[in-house]
Design an enzyme around this catalytic site. Structure first.
Site, PDB file in Angstrom:
ATOM      1  N   HIS A  68       0.981  -1.300  -0.182  1.00 21.88           N
ATOM      2  CA  HIS A  68       0.142   0.024  -0.106  1.00 21.88           C
ATOM      3  C   HIS A  68       0.633   1.254  -0.066  1.00 21.88           C
ATOM      4  O   HIS A  68       0.251   2.327  -0.142  1.00 21.88           O
ATOM      5  CB  HIS A  68      -1.187   0.205   1.466  1.00 21.88           C
ATOM      6  CG  HIS A  68      -1.687  -1.073   1.682  1.00 21.88           C
ATOM      7  ND1 HIS A  68      -2.724  -1.259   0.601  1.00 21.88           N
ATOM      8  CD2 HIS A  68      -2.083  -2.397   1.948  1.00 21.88           C
ATOM      9  CE1 HIS A  68      -3.408  -2.426   0.562  1.00 21.88           C
ATOM     10  NE2 HIS A  68      -2.713  -3.286   1.126  1.00 21.88           N
TER      11      HIS A  68
ATOM     12  N   ASP B 208       2.204   2.341  -2.943  1.00 20.13           N
ATOM     13  CA  ASP B 208       2.273   2.653  -4.375  1.00 20.13           C
ATOM     14  C   ASP B 208       1.003   3.415  -4.918  1.00 20.13           C
ATOM     15  O   ASP B 208       1.437   3.621  -5.694  1.00 20.13           O
ATOM     16  CB  ASP B 208       2.372   1.503  -4.770  1.00 20.13           C
ATOM     17  CG  ASP B 208       1.425   0.300  -5.254  1.00 20.13           C
ATOM     18  OD1 ASP B 208       0.160   0.617  -4.574  1.00 20.13           O
ATOM     19  OD2 ASP B 208       1.386  -0.259  -6.252  1.00 20.13           O
TER      20      ASP B 208
ATOM     21  N   SER C 130     -12.314 -16.798 -23.271  1.00 23.22           N
ATOM     22  CA  SER C 130     -11.273 -17.249 -21.982  1.00 23.22           C
ATOM     23  C   SER C 130     -11.257 -18.785 -21.537  1.00 23.22           C
ATOM     24  O   SER C 130     -12.196 -19.387 -21.255  1.00 23.22           O
ATOM     25  CB  SER C 130     -11.647 -16.447 -20.343  1.00 23.22           C
ATOM     26  OG  SER C 130     -10.275 -17.312 -19.489  1.00 23.22           O
TER      27      SER C 130
ATOM     28  N   GLY D  11      -4.761 -12.276  -4.053  1.00 24.01           N
ATOM     29  CA  GLY D  11      -3.433 -11.575  -3.955  1.00 24.01           C
ATOM     30  C   GLY D  11      -2.429 -11.314  -5.331  1.00 24.01           C
ATOM     31  O   GLY D  11      -1.124 -11.047  -4.609  1.00 24.01           O
TER      32      GLY D  11
ATOM     33  N   SER E  30      -3.995 -11.423 -10.728  1.00 21.27           N
ATOM     34  CA  SER E  30      -4.446 -11.778 -11.830  1.00 21.27           C
ATOM     35  C   SER E  30      -4.342 -10.700 -12.428  1.00 21.27           C
ATOM     36  O   SER E  30      -4.430 -10.804 -14.072  1.00 21.27           O
ATOM     37  CB  SER E  30      -4.838 -13.088 -11.474  1.00 21.27           C
ATOM     38  OG  SER E  30      -6.051 -12.146 -11.282  1.00 21.27           O
ATOM     39  N   SER E  31      -4.732  -9.763 -12.541  1.00 21.79           N
ATOM     40  CA  SER E  31      -5.763  -8.733 -13.221  1.00 21.79           C
ATOM     41  C   SER E  31      -4.497  -7.976 -14.383  1.00 21.79           C
ATOM     42  O   SER E  31      -4.259  -7.659 -15.561  1.00 21.79           O
ATOM     43  CB  SER E  31      -6.494  -7.558 -12.236  1.00 21.79           C
ATOM     44  OG  SER E  31      -5.649  -7.176 -12.280  1.00 21.79           O
TER      45      SER E  31
ATOM     46  N   GLU F 279      -5.939  -0.559 -16.535  1.00 19.44           N
ATOM     47  CA  GLU F 279      -7.056  -0.498 -15.292  1.00 19.44           C
ATOM     48  C   GLU F 279      -7.143   0.360 -14.243  1.00 19.44           C
ATOM     49  O   GLU F 279      -8.383  -0.318 -13.503  1.00 19.44           O
ATOM     50  CB  GLU F 279      -5.884  -1.719 -14.100  1.00 19.44           C
ATOM     51  CG  GLU F 279      -6.774  -2.870 -13.127  1.00 19.44           C
ATOM     52  CD  GLU F 279      -5.933  -3.557 -12.697  1.00 19.44           C
ATOM     53  OE1 GLU F 279      -4.895  -4.593 -13.236  1.00 19.44           O
ATOM     54  OE2 GLU F 279      -5.926  -4.282 -11.192  1.00 19.44           O
TER      55      GLU F 279
ATOM     56  N   ASP G  39       2.148  -3.685  -9.535  1.00 17.83           N
ATOM     57  CA  ASP G  39       2.080  -4.912 -10.098  1.00 17.83           C
ATOM     58  C   ASP G  39       1.584  -4.975 -11.937  1.00 17.83           C
ATOM     59  O   ASP G  39       2.786  -6.399 -12.462  1.00 17.83           O
ATOM     60  CB  ASP G  39       0.282  -5.253  -9.279  1.00 17.83           C
ATOM     61  CG  ASP G  39       0.112  -5.047  -8.143  1.00 17.83           C
ATOM     62  OD1 ASP G  39       1.158  -5.340  -7.615  1.00 17.83           O
ATOM     63  OD2 ASP G  39      -1.062  -5.366  -8.633  1.00 17.83           O
TER      64      ASP G  39
HETATM   65  C1  GLA Z   1      -3.029  -4.325  -4.987  1.00 14.61           C
HETATM   66  C2  GLA Z   1      -3.186  -3.243  -5.912  1.00 14.61           C
HETATM   67  C3  GLA Z   1      -1.040  -2.637  -5.696  1.00 14.61           C
HETATM   68  C4  GLA Z   1      -0.924  -2.018  -4.276  1.00 14.61           C
HETATM   69  C5  GLA Z   1      -1.047  -3.110  -3.689  1.00 14.61           C
HETATM   70  C6  GLA Z   1      -1.060  -2.876  -1.880  1.00 14.61           C
HETATM   71  O1  GLA Z   1      -2.382  -4.855  -5.531  1.00 14.61           O
HETATM   72  O2  GLA Z   1      -2.773  -3.682  -6.813  1.00 14.61           O
HETATM   73  O3  GLA Z   1      -1.064  -1.710  -6.785  1.00 14.61           O
HETATM   74  O4  GLA Z   1      -1.126  -1.099  -4.009  1.00 14.61           O
HETATM   75  O5  GLA Z   1      -2.842  -3.862  -3.964  1.00 14.61           O
HETATM   76  O6  GLA Z   1       0.202  -2.904  -1.747  1.00 14.61           O
END
Ligand code: GLA
Length: 360
Positions: free
Chosen positions: A18, A20, A55, A108, A111-112, A144, A156
């Site tokens: 959290h 970023d 898919s 977590g 995947s996106s 996204e 990500d």
């Molecule tokens: C998700 C978001 C990331 C980041 C994390 C938490 O994966 O896509 O940008 O904020 O949560 O670190």
């Protein structure tokens, strides 16, 4: 007809959760995982802007979409978003997308971002557009963030696009500079899903945290929370309780990433464990993104004797990450599984002297 296939990996974040968000712009330390999404894009005969998306994970049922569609809160939105972003750079014909993925959804491990980076890479291959991996990451993020509407940071997409197997990517989300680090040697990176899915596109909790960080930034009168360091923590005492705790997590988590990198360079595994344990406590108590099922996994890990365990990813469900000495990994998982029957091991990849075993 032109056709191109590309893939992109899922990720685990070693530390830096959290940090970023656009309001925070701190450091993160993710690593790619040996799970991938593969996208094949093919030019078709239809009118330009017409998209067919299938898919394998959803029975290969064709979904008809248009490049100028509004988001429908459906998984195909991610692909539509990538097409829209790409069409700012190149003219696109009618297209068919075929997707397959072994990335577990809602765990977590992003995947996106794997889907968006693979889709933009496939479009780059199809069109021959000159885009480097940083531009690919930024485009996947735009799809996204701006189109699908997830208020995520850029971690990500950057690790899916720029990460190297077996290495961690230290990304400064303010300067957008990065460096690769070998993962700790002889360490298995264990990921265990607690059995409760999370969905950032739907979940309100993540959005609320983004808003709370924006509030903290405003009240503190700074342009980003991570420009603050240890010496500034006293300034937080003027903030309302919840906002103060959110800001404290972000600032201390950013400092933990930098300390972790030093501990990595020094081979100091005790310090690495302290920092990962502190990250969990901070996310549980200050940022309040953990849930009891996740806390239970972390506590089990401690009872086994491994402190380096914490919630990973966007929170409110999903998985823990734990750094476990390779020779204890099997026993660790048996112990966790026994105490937490709902949990599932989603990835373990062990590194021997920085040599990556899956990257063949
Ligand atoms: C998700 C978001 C990331 C980041 C994390 C938490 O994966 O896509 O940008 O904020 O949560 O670190």
């Amino acid at each position: 007809m032109n056709r191109f296939t590309a893939k992109a990996p899922a990720r685990a974040n070693i530390i830096g959760e959290h940090t970023d968000y656009a309001t925070n712009q701190g450091h993160v330390l993710p690593t790619p995982l040996p799970f991938h999404t593969t996208v094949t894009v093919q030019e078709t005969d239809g009118t330009a802007g017409h998209l067919t998306i299938l898919s394998e994970n959803y029975g290969n049922q064709p979904h008809d979409r248009k490049a100028d569609d509004e988001p429908r809160h459906h998984w195909t939105d991610y692909v539509v978003g990538c097409v829209r972003v790409m069409s700012k750079t190149v003219k696109l014909p009618a297209l068919e997308f075929r997707i397959k993925s072994d990335v577990p959804i809602g765990s977590g491990i992003s995947s996106s971002a794997a889907l968006c980076v693979a889709a933009v890479r496939a479009l780059r291959g199809l069109t021959g557009a000159e885009l480097n991996d940083e531009q690919i990451a930024l485009m996947a993020h735009e799809a996204e963030h701006d189109y699908v509407g997830v208020p995520c940071g850029k971690m990500d997409q950057f690790v899916a696009s720029l990460g190297r197997p077996g290495q961690a990517l230290l990304l400064n989300t303010r300067a957008m500079t990065y460096r690769h680090y070998p993962l700790p040697p002889n360490t298995a990176i264990m990921l265990v899903n607690c059995g409760k899915k999370h969905d950032l596109a739907k979940g309100g909790g993540y959005k609320q945290r983004v808003a709370e960080c924006a509030e903290a930034r405003k009240l503190l009168g700074v342009s980003t929370l991570c420009e603050l360091g240890h010496k500034d923590l006293g300034r937080l005492s003027t903030l309302p309780d919840v906002i103060r705790r959110r800001a404290r997590h972000v600032i201390t988590e950013n400092l933990r990433v930098l300390e972790f990198v030093t501990a990595l360079e020094e081979g100091d595994t005790e310090r690495q464990a302290d920092l990962i344990a502190a990250s969990h406590v901070s996310q549980r108590d200050d940022f309040e993104v953990s849930i009891p099922e996740i806390d239970a996994l972390v506590e089990s890990s401690k009872r086994f004797g491994i402190r380096a365990a914490r919630i990973v990813g966007g929170g409110f469900g999903g998985s823990i990450i734990a750094l476990v000495p390779r020779d204890q990994a099997v026993a660790w998982w048996s112990f966790i599984a026994k105490e937490n029957p709902e949990s599932q091991l989603i990835s373990t990849y062990a590194l021997k002297n920085s040599e990556n075993e899956y990257a063949a």
